[in-house]
Design an enzyme around this catalytic site. Structure first.
Site, short mmCIF file in Angstrom:
data_model
loop_
_atom_site.label_atom_id
_atom_site.label_comp_id
_atom_site.label_asym_id
_atom_site.label_seq_id
_atom_site.Cartn_x
_atom_site.Cartn_y
_atom_site.Cartn_z
N CYS A 187 -4.81 -3.60 -9.14
CA CYS A 187 -4.02 -2.36 -9.23
C CYS A 187 -2.90 -2.50 -10.26
O CYS A 187 -2.38 -1.49 -10.73
CB CYS A 187 -3.46 -1.99 -7.87
SG CYS A 187 -2.42 -3.29 -7.17
N ARG A 197 -5.16 6.58 -13.18
CA ARG A 197 -4.11 7.10 -12.30
C ARG A 197 -3.67 8.49 -12.77
O ARG A 197 -3.47 9.40 -11.98
CB ARG A 197 -2.88 6.16 -12.30
CG ARG A 197 -3.12 4.78 -11.71
CD ARG A 197 -3.33 4.83 -10.21
NE ARG A 197 -2.20 5.41 -9.52
CZ ARG A 197 -1.10 4.75 -9.15
NH1 ARG A 197 -0.99 3.46 -9.40
NH2 ARG A 197 -0.12 5.36 -8.51
N ARG A 210 7.98 7.14 -3.22
CA ARG A 210 7.66 5.70 -3.12
C ARG A 210 8.78 5.05 -2.32
O ARG A 210 9.95 5.12 -2.72
CB ARG A 210 7.56 5.06 -4.51
CG ARG A 210 7.52 3.55 -4.44
CD ARG A 210 7.13 2.89 -5.73
NE ARG A 210 5.71 3.04 -6.01
CZ ARG A 210 5.01 2.24 -6.83
NH1 ARG A 210 5.60 1.24 -7.45
NH2 ARG A 210 3.73 2.45 -7.03
N GLN A 254 -3.43 5.09 -5.62
CA GLN A 254 -4.06 3.95 -6.30
C GLN A 254 -5.53 3.84 -5.89
O GLN A 254 -6.42 3.73 -6.74
CB GLN A 254 -3.32 2.66 -5.90
CG GLN A 254 -3.93 1.40 -6.48
CD GLN A 254 -3.78 1.34 -7.98
OE1 GLN A 254 -2.68 1.47 -8.49
NE2 GLN A 254 -4.87 1.13 -8.71
N ASP A 280 -4.76 -8.09 -5.64
CA ASP A 280 -3.41 -7.52 -5.78
C ASP A 280 -2.44 -8.70 -5.73
O ASP A 280 -2.84 -9.82 -5.37
CB ASP A 280 -3.16 -6.54 -4.61
CG ASP A 280 -1.87 -5.75 -4.74
OD1 ASP A 280 -1.13 -5.93 -5.75
OD2 ASP A 280 -1.57 -4.95 -3.83
N HIS A 312 -1.28 2.89 -0.13
CA HIS A 312 -1.13 3.29 -1.54
C HIS A 312 -2.34 4.18 -1.88
O HIS A 312 -3.22 3.79 -2.66
CB HIS A 312 -1.08 2.04 -2.41
CG HIS A 312 -0.54 2.27 -3.79
ND1 HIS A 312 -0.11 3.51 -4.24
CD2 HIS A 312 -0.36 1.41 -4.84
CE1 HIS A 312 0.31 3.40 -5.49
NE2 HIS A 312 0.17 2.15 -5.88
N1 CP Z 1 -0.28 0.10 -9.43
C1 CP Z 1 0.94 0.65 -9.34
O1 CP Z 1 1.24 1.45 -8.42
O2 CP Z 1 1.79 0.25 -10.31
P1 CP Z 1 3.36 0.57 -10.41
O3 CP Z 1 4.03 -0.23 -9.33
O4 CP Z 1 3.74 0.11 -11.78
O5 CP Z 1 3.56 2.02 -10.20
N1 NVA Z 2 0.96 -4.42 -3.08
C1 NVA Z 2 1.79 -4.18 -4.23
C2 NVA Z 2 1.27 -3.03 -5.02
C3 NVA Z 2 2.03 -2.71 -6.26
C4 NVA Z 2 1.49 -1.53 -6.98
C5 NVA Z 2 3.23 -3.92 -3.79
O1 NVA Z 2 3.42 -3.21 -2.80
O2 NVA Z 2 4.14 -4.46 -4.41
#
Ligand code: CP
Ligand code: NVA
Length: 303
Positions: free
Chosen positions: A261, A289, A102, A132, A221, A129
């Site tokens: 999400c 997930r 990540r 997700q 989101d 992502h």
């Molecule tokens: N939806 C998602 O990826 O959540 P987190 O940021 O908590 O991993």
């Molecule tokens: N779009 C959001 C998704 C979090 C899971 C971010 O990148 O913060």
């Protein structure tokens, strides 16, 4: 399946169906299955951003598959002190069997994958992502029993990572996706035009009420994704008309389901009333997930 999962582009429709089949089996048999497809395998997890769902579902999933998860904060690695991405990828490939990353820049994960000779899984970048969105399609499939022709209205920041992955996934699965935002946060035109992945239809609609008309699912989101905090004030103002509230939901199909999400900023992009309504399937998305990522790991790490 290709070696890595960096974007939805790497998945074929046949592989999507196989992910669904495996994920459904893993969900059904969660505490009963004795299968340990990751036995003796170690999976690194390099995270440079916060995470609740992704981190925990991957750590639990890898453990349930018989593997060993190693959580690696980027700042604990020499990467945080300037060791190069190629060298880090080469070294970790000598120890690990796969790595989940990540990070901020999507190019960084692409570079890592280029120099790694183990599978690399994208656990979120500024651009995509995929874990997700593959999960979200599985969740829709559980509810609707098909994907083709299903209408999703995505509200809010239509240039964010989840929106980008949803565009690719909707095309792949033959869905009808309408993204709704002010011009400043409209979807990337190249992604809208990208037509070699499938036959779904994807469009942008500035009017939020027109966007949700006949929608089977409304998805939203956060308005301020991680890494965009400096733009928070402007985003809050501009995106306000795209909030998912009861009034907007009333303009969709009567059986519409609500998706997010998570994490949600209640009172901003979604109201408590909608998030806690019977139409909301946000916690099914979160649970899935685990099952979908277990399916992906099993497929990528097959001997
Ligand atoms: N939806 C998602 O990826 O959540 P987190 O940021 O908590 O991993
Ligand atoms: N779009 C959001 C998704 C979090 C899971 C971010 O990148 O913060």
């Amino acid at each position: 399946m290709q070696n890595d999962l960096l974007t939805v582009e790497e998945i074929t429709l046949g592989e999507l169906k196989e992910i669904f089949r495996l994920a459904a089996k893993m969900k059904r048999e969660r505490s009963k299955s004795k299968d340990r497809p990751l036995a003796g395998k170690s999976v690194g997890m390099i995270f440079s951003k916060s995470s609740t769902r992704t981190r925990v579902s991957f750590e639990v999933g890898i453990t349930e598959l018989g593997g060993f998860p190693l959580f690696l904060d980027q700042n604990d690695l020499q990467l945080g002190r300037g060791e190069s991405i190629p060298d880090t990828a080469r070294v970790l490939s000598r120890y690990l069997h796969a790595v989940v990353i990540r990070t901020f820049k999507h190019e960084d994960i692409v570079e890592f994958a280029k120099y790694a000779n183990i599978p690399v899984i994208n656990a979120l970048t500024d651009m995509y992502h995929p874990c997700q969105i593959l999960t979200d399609l599985f969740t829709i499939y559980e509810y609707s029993e098909h994907l083709e022709g299903i209408k999703i209205a995505f509200m809010g920041d239509c240039a964010c990572n989840t929106a980008n992955s949803l565009i690719l996934a909707a095309k792949l699965a033959g869905m009808n996706l309408v993204l709704s935002s002010p011009k400043k946060y409209r979807p990337d035109q190249d992604l809208l035009d990208y037509d070699s992945i499938g036959n779904g239809t994807v469009s942008w609609e500035e009017d939020p009420y027109a966007a949700v008309e006949n929608a089977d699912y409304i998805y939203t989101d956060v308005w301020v994704s991680m890494g965009f905090e400096e733009e928070a004030k402007q985003r809050m103002q501009k995106l306000k008309p795209y909030a998912v509230n009861a009034d907007l939901v009333d303009n969709a199909s009567k059986d519409v389901r609500i998706m997010h999400c998570l994490p949600a900023h209640r009172g901003e992009e979604i109201t408590d009333e909608v998030m806690d309504s019977h139409a909301s399937i946000v916690f099914d998305q979160a649970e899935n997930r685990l099952h979908v990522q277990k399916a992906i790991l099993t497929m990528l790490l097959k001997d």
